[in-house]
Structures are given as C-alpha cells and as structure tokens.
Design a protein around this motif. Structure first.
Motif, PDB file in Angstrom:
ATOM      1  N   ARG A 272       0.854  -1.190   0.000  1.00  0.00           N
ATOM      2  CA  ARG A 272       0.000   0.000   0.000  1.00  0.00           C
ATOM      3  C   ARG A 272       0.888   1.238   0.000  1.00  0.00           C
ATOM      4  NH1 ARG A 272      -3.937   1.054   4.964  1.00  0.00           N
ATOM      5  NH2 ARG A 272      -1.980   1.730   5.913  1.00  0.00           N
TER       6      ARG A 272
ATOM      7  N   PRO B  60     -10.514  11.341  -5.480  1.00  0.00           N
ATOM      8  CA  PRO B  60     -10.314  11.077  -6.905  1.00  0.00           C
ATOM      9  C   PRO B  60     -10.455   9.600  -7.267  1.00  0.00           C
ATOM     10  CG  PRO B  60      -8.209  11.292  -5.809  1.00  0.00           C
ATOM     11  CD  PRO B  60      -9.248  11.587  -4.764  1.00  0.00           C
ATOM     12  N   SER B  61     -10.745   9.365  -8.525  1.00  0.00           N
ATOM     13  CA  SER B  61     -10.619   8.023  -9.100  1.00  0.00           C
ATOM     14  C   SER B  61      -9.162   7.805  -9.453  1.00  0.00           C
ATOM     15  CB  SER B  61     -11.455   7.904 -10.381  1.00  0.00           C
ATOM     16  OG  SER B  61     -12.816   8.156 -10.145  1.00  0.00           O
ATOM     17  N   LEU B  62      -8.749   6.542  -9.492  1.00  0.00           N
ATOM     18  CA  LEU B  62      -7.433   6.204 -10.031  1.00  0.00           C
ATOM     19  C   LEU B  62      -7.626   5.765 -11.474  1.00  0.00           C
ATOM     20  CD1 LEU B  62      -4.368   5.713  -9.626  1.00  0.00           C
ATOM     21  CD2 LEU B  62      -4.956   3.336  -9.083  1.00  0.00           C
ATOM     22  N   VAL B  63      -7.022   6.488 -12.383  1.00  0.00           N
ATOM     23  CA  VAL B  63      -7.068   6.141 -13.805  1.00  0.00           C
ATOM     24  C   VAL B  63      -5.666   5.669 -14.174  1.00  0.00           C
ATOM     25  CG1 VAL B  63      -7.503   6.955 -16.141  1.00  0.00           C
ATOM     26  CG2 VAL B  63      -8.819   7.883 -14.226  1.00  0.00           C
ATOM     27  N   SER B  64      -5.556   4.394 -14.487  1.00  0.00           N
ATOM     28  CA  SER B  64      -4.234   3.832 -14.742  1.00  0.00           C
ATOM     29  C   SER B  64      -4.345   2.792 -15.847  1.00  0.00           C
ATOM     30  CB  SER B  64      -3.668   3.205 -13.462  1.00  0.00           C
ATOM     31  OG  SER B  64      -4.506   2.164 -13.008  1.00  0.00           O
ATOM     32  N   ASN B  65      -3.243   2.180 -16.143  1.00  0.00           N
ATOM     33  CA  ASN B  65      -3.268   1.080 -17.107  1.00  0.00           C
ATOM     34  C   ASN B  65      -2.462  -0.072 -16.529  1.00  0.00           C
ATOM     35  OD1 ASN B  65      -0.746   2.141 -17.339  1.00  0.00           O
ATOM     36  ND2 ASN B  65      -0.746   2.312 -19.568  1.00  0.00           N
TER      37      ASN B  65
ATOM     38  N   ASP C 254      -0.263  -3.625 -12.229  1.00  0.00           N
ATOM     39  CA  ASP C 254      -1.309  -2.610 -12.144  1.00  0.00           C
ATOM     40  C   ASP C 254      -1.541  -2.179 -10.704  1.00  0.00           C
ATOM     41  OD1 ASP C 254      -2.540  -4.794 -11.096  1.00  0.00           O
ATOM     42  OD2 ASP C 254      -4.273  -4.752 -12.423  1.00  0.00           O
ATOM     43  N   LEU C 255      -2.397  -1.165 -10.539  1.00  0.00           N
ATOM     44  CA  LEU C 255      -2.678  -0.574  -9.238  1.00  0.00           C
ATOM     45  C   LEU C 255      -4.188  -0.367  -9.078  1.00  0.00           C
ATOM     46  CD1 LEU C 255       0.049   2.221  -9.444  1.00  0.00           C
ATOM     47  CD2 LEU C 255       0.250   0.064  -8.187  1.00  0.00           C
ATOM     48  N   THR C 256      -4.622  -0.240  -7.835  1.00  0.00           N
ATOM     49  CA  THR C 256      -6.047   0.004  -7.541  1.00  0.00           C
ATOM     50  C   THR C 256      -6.134   1.095  -6.472  1.00  0.00           C
ATOM     51  OG1 THR C 256      -6.572  -2.315  -8.017  1.00  0.00           O
ATOM     52  CG2 THR C 256      -8.178  -1.079  -6.700  1.00  0.00           C
ATOM     53  N   ILE C 257      -7.158   1.940  -6.598  1.00  0.00           N
ATOM     54  CA  ILE C 257      -7.366   2.965  -5.562  1.00  0.00           C
ATOM     55  C   ILE C 257      -7.718   2.270  -4.253  1.00  0.00           C
ATOM     56  CG2 ILE C 257      -9.862   3.293  -5.894  1.00  0.00           C
ATOM     57  CD1 ILE C 257      -7.399   6.184  -5.510  1.00  0.00           C
ATOM     58  N   HIS C 258      -7.198   2.796  -3.157  1.00  0.00           N
ATOM     59  CA  HIS C 258      -7.478   2.202  -1.843  1.00  0.00           C
ATOM     60  C   HIS C 258      -8.676   2.914  -1.208  1.00  0.00           C
ATOM     61  CE1 HIS C 258      -6.885   1.120   2.402  1.00  0.00           C
ATOM     62  NE2 HIS C 258      -6.235   0.059   1.942  1.00  0.00           N
TER      63      HIS C 258
ATOM     64  N   TYR D  15      -2.898   0.546  -4.086  1.00  0.00           N
ATOM     65  CA  TYR D  15      -2.323  -0.708  -3.602  1.00  0.00           C
ATOM     66  C   TYR D  15      -2.247  -1.735  -4.721  1.00  0.00           C
ATOM     67  CZ  TYR D  15      -6.971  -2.911  -3.511  1.00  0.00           C
ATOM     68  OH  TYR D  15      -8.180  -3.429  -3.850  1.00  0.00           O
TER      69      TYR D  15
ATOM     70  N   TYR E 231       0.968   4.618 -16.713  1.00  0.00           N
ATOM     71  CA  TYR E 231       0.468   5.854 -16.118  1.00  0.00           C
ATOM     72  C   TYR E 231      -0.454   5.554 -14.938  1.00  0.00           C
ATOM     73  CZ  TYR E 231      -3.758   5.106 -19.002  1.00  0.00           C
ATOM     74  OH  TYR E 231      -4.882   4.575 -19.596  1.00  0.00           O
TER      75      TYR E 231
ATOM     76  N   ASP F 290      -7.975  11.401 -10.710  1.00  0.00           N
ATOM     77  CA  ASP F 290      -8.924  12.160 -11.520  1.00  0.00           C
ATOM     78  C   ASP F 290     -10.130  12.590 -10.678  1.00  0.00           C
ATOM     79  OD1 ASP F 290     -10.713  13.145 -13.367  1.00  0.00           O
ATOM     80  OD2 ASP F 290     -10.300  11.601 -14.867  1.00  0.00           O
TER      81      ASP F 290
END
Lengths: 59, 467
Positions: B386, B399-404, B422-426, B437, B460, B464
């Motif tokens: 984390r 915010p949202s997490l916008v990633s790839n 990849d990653l995720t918003i906690h 995380y 990235y 957002d």
C-alpha cells in the motif's frame, strides 16, 4: 457510456471499491471508491444503476 | 444687492468701446442703447467732448447727435460708461483651481458610451495640465499576467494528459471532447511567436479536427459549482476554422445541479459561424435563477460548443479555439474586460484540483520520464503493498485512479526489487491524500517500506476528480 462495473474487495473483505469500464475500453483501469458522491465516475455509475444495470460481484 | 439681468463676473468684464467711421454728419448710430448722453464718453480727435443739450453731443437709445458735423478726417470713438460687457474668454492663465466649481461637470451631457479613441481627457502630468487621448488609457490592450480568471486553462497551456486525443475524453486540462458518434481529434497547436491575430501572445490553442461529423459532436468546459456563476454572463473567445455542413456551430450553456440536485437547465443555443481567419466571438447568456434549486455534490455550469443537434451531416469541419474567457455580466466586444493570462505555474496549480498525473511519461512536457514516483508505502502483508501520496493540491472530491496495466509497468523499490502490473485505488483515499495498492503481484516482507514508481514509458497512474 459505461460498459460494466465490478466490485473489488479490500483487505478487510469489503466491497469498498469498484472498477468501471467505459466504451469497452479495457486498456484503461479506472477504480473509484463506492459512495464517493460528487466523483464523476461514481455519479455516472449511480445513474447507470438507476437505468437498470447491476454492479458485478467481486471475484 | 440684487441685479437685473446677468450678474457681472467681475474678473472678466471691461467697458465696451465703439470706433466710428466719420463723415460730414451730425448723426451716428451707437452699438448699444443708452439712457442719455451721460452714459458715454465721446472723444473726437483725442479731445473729450462735453455731454448735454447745448453742449457737444446728446444721445438717446442708439442715436448719437453731435452739435456740429464731423468731417471724414476726424477720429471719433466713444466708451460706454454704463455698459459693462461680460467677456466670453477669460484672460490666458487667469483661471485657477479655486475658481472652478466643485460641481463643474455636474449637469454636462453624459457620453453614454465608450469614448472614441480620439476623445480626450485632462490629466496632470507632473503638475502640468495636459490632454490625453482615450486610446492611450483604455484597458483593452492591457495584459494582466498572473491575474486569476474565472476559467481555468482558458489559454490552453496545460495539457497534463498529452497533446492529441481521438476519443471522448478530457484533452487540454478542463476541456473534454464529446464525439457523439463522430470521428475527431483534439490536439494542441502552437502559435507562431509574435503573431498578432490573437492578442496577448498565447503560446497554444486547441484544435478539434472532425473528419466524420455527427450532430452534437463538440467540446465542453465545466465550471465547478453552479452557484458561483449566476445571472448574466458573457462568454468570449477567439476562433477560426471550417463550419459543419449546416453552416455553423452552436454554443450553449447548461446548469447542472449535481448529484441529487434539481433538473439541469439549458439556455437556448447561439450560432458560431467560423471563417478561415481568427476572430473574436462574444456571447451573452442569461442563466436561470438558482433560487429554490436543490444543489448536490458535483454541480457545474457547462459551456459547450458543438455541431447543432439538427445537423446530422457527416462533412468534416475544424474548430480552433484560443483565449477563452467567461465574465460575470453583459459585455460587448468593445466593453469586454481584457483576457487574463495566468502564468503556467498558477494555471497548473488550479488544474491539479481536477487531475494529478504522478506517473505519466507522455505528458505535455514530452520528456518521457518513466521513473516518476507515486509515493512511499509499506507491505502490510507479504503480498500486499500500500502506497501513500500526500496531494500537493486539495482535489475537488476523492479522486478516481485512472491507470493502465502491463507487464512490470510499476516498480516497488524495497529491499528487493518488486514489479507489479497494475494498481487500484485504496478505500482510505481522500481528497488530500491518495492511497493505491497492489494485492495480486506484490511480494515483499510485511512491515518493509518501499517507493512506488513507474517503470515503463507507457505506464500511467492519474488521480482524476474532473467534473
């Protein structure tokens, strides 16, 4: 336009985050907290659910 | 004492005199009527004449009668002793500030419009009274660097997401493309340094190139909080391009009252007819009253430029936009406040409220910096990392997490190198501190710290909070 929404369980086992996919574009991973009122993604999801759609259960 | 007629202005009066062209006559006509001969002093050949009946002359009304005829070689003049003539022009340099009435301009005709460039104002130039043309003091040619305009990124300098977009996404910061079934590209365009078509030397402008059009395709801006712009507003910008098949674009505003709020209200549309040359457009809108409305989170005022709803043609068109501004109140092109151009730093700081791109190699800087750090974190378990990022600017909402995702896109620098895809918003994230995380690939020692960073130029991770 939302394609699908799916819950993600956190380390406590709660459905506290969702992943939303727009326009079938799975190359982008958008994750947002549930009940995040005012967040555009969450508000879009709420409208999407109100339109009769369902958030998928977490894996 | 009272006066009959105009009160003499003592500083600017003099006795009137009349010089006669003499001839062989005893009768002359006076310029001013007199009561009798004692009202004038008559001088002939530099000799003062005695007034009165039986003396040198008599006078009544405008008739002067001499006791003996003059000749053509005589010189004769009279001074009207009872006739004080008020002069029109004070003597040069004779009027001081004390003589001016405090209400000297009250009651004068009001201009009622912006002065012409050649209209003149009185100024004191280091204590010397001078006149100056309005063209030298009018504000329209001024540039307010570092002023804070109502709109964010109206000069199109901040493009955190990149510089070219082909989908319905945010493009330049705060500006979102809406394809509505069309095929189009929004891109950043660079002005030639020193150009004069668009004032204030903007560096960039936005271009929307629509190759296969559709109705309602366009670009919009959403101003946060619908309650902060009300009543009459003016939207102004520079634009050029080619029009859709119908001959024009539309501009329209929408008041969205947020989640759980009142039903959105749109104004009527107005037309934009583009030409191949830059021109300024100024539109006035009267927004609906917000009295009695319910306003929820995420409310905004939207400004949209689009292909008209009734124009479903597919012909290509192009829109170039620069120096976009919105002002409270109603203005014309002549009265519009000058465009306020922020510095890049101030502009970016305001944009960060809506988007932050801690990991993104392909932003507008073009540096392809892949090792940007998201933040420091800890393995809360051997398979769970984390990471926390204190946000430099408070975001509009959580915010949202916008990633790839991609093979080894992200790197955790710890005791041993650890790569995740990849990653995720906690769920603990908020608008001041972001947490992300990874729980399916992370592999470390519980309790061990590490820093999370990008490890691929394509990776990235954005935060957002856009509207």
């Amino acid at each position: 336009m939302i394609t699908s929404v799916k819950y993600i369980k956190d380390e406590r086992g709660n459905d506290s985050v969702v992943r939303v996919i727009y326009n079938n574009d799975t190359s982008v991973k958008i994750t947002v907290q549930v009940n995040n009122v005012g967040n555009t993604d969450w508000d879009n999801i709420q409208q999407w659910v109100a339109d009769g759609n369902t958030i998928q259960e977490a894996d | 004492m009272g006066y009959v007629g105009n009160k003499p202005a003592l500083n600017y009066t003099s006795f009137a005199a009349q010089h006669f062209t003499t001839s062989a006559t005893t009768t002359y006509t006076l310029d001013h009527a007199v009561t009798n001969e004692n009202d004038i002093r008559l001088v002939i050949n530099n000799v003062v004449q005695q007034p009165g009946s039986g003396k040198a002359y008599i006078a009544s009304g405008t008739t002067l009668t001499l006791s003996a005829a003059t000749s053509g070689t005589d010189t004769m003049y009279c001074v009207f002793l009872g006739k004080a003539v008020q002069t029109v022009v004070p003597a040069q340099g004779s009027v001081g500030s004390d003589e001016l009435s405090a209400d000297a301009i009250t009651g004068q005709s009001a201009l009622g419009a912006e002065p012409a460039d050649t209209d003149e104002f009185i100024i004191s130039d280091s204590g010397v009274l001078k006149r100056v043309d309005y063209s030298y003091i009018k504000p329209t040619s001024q540039v307010y660097r570092d002023a804070q305009p109502i709109m964010i990124n109206g000069n199109y300098e901040v493009w955190q997401r990149g510089t070219s977009f082909t989908t319905s996404v945010y493009t330049a910061d705060r500006w979102k493309q809406d394809l509505s079934g069309a095929t189009a590209t929004v891109s950043r365009q660079t002005f030639t340094i020193g150009q004069s078509d668009v004032p204030n030397n903007p560096k960039y402008h936005l271009r929307q190139t629509v190759s296969t059009a559709n109705n309602n395709c366009g670009i919009f801006y959403r101003h946060e909080d619908v309650t902060t712009l009300t009543g009459n507003i003016t939207i102004a910008f520079y634009a050029k391009g080619t029009n859709p098949n119908g001959g024009n674009l539309n501009i329209i505003t929408k008041q969205s009252f947020g989640s759980g709020g009142s039903t959105a209200v749109e104004t009527s549309t107005q037309n934009i007819t583009l030409t191949g040359s830059w021109q300024q457009f100024v539109f006035n809108f009267s927004l609906a009253s917000i009295s009695g409305k319910t306003v929820g989170a995420g409310s905004y005022l939207q400004m949209l430029i689009k292909q008209p709803d009734g124009d479903s043609s597919t012909n290509a068109w192009t829109l170039d936009l620069a120096n976009f501004q919105v002002e409270e109140g109603t203005y014309t092109s002549a009265t519009l406040p000058p465009f306020q151009s922020e510095t890049f730093g101030n502009n970016l700081a305001r944009c960060l409220r809506y988007l932050q791109t801690p990991i993104y190699a392909n932003d507008h800087q073009g540096t392809s910096e892949e090792y940007a750090t998201f933040g420091l974190g800890v393995y809360t378990a051997s398979g769970y990392f984390r990471c926390v990022r204190p946000l430099p600017v408070e975001m509009r909402v959580n915010p949202s997490l916008v990633s790839n995702s991609g093979s080894n896109y992200f790197f955790i620098g710890s005791g041993a190198n650890d790569y995740v895809d990849d990653l995720t918003i906690h769920p603990d994230s908020n608008y001041k501190t972001a947490f992300v995380y990874n729980s399916d690939e992370a592999s470390g020692t519980a309790g061990q710290a590490g820093n999370l960073m990008g490890d691929n130029t394509n990776a990235y991770a954005w935060l957002d909070a856009e509207l």
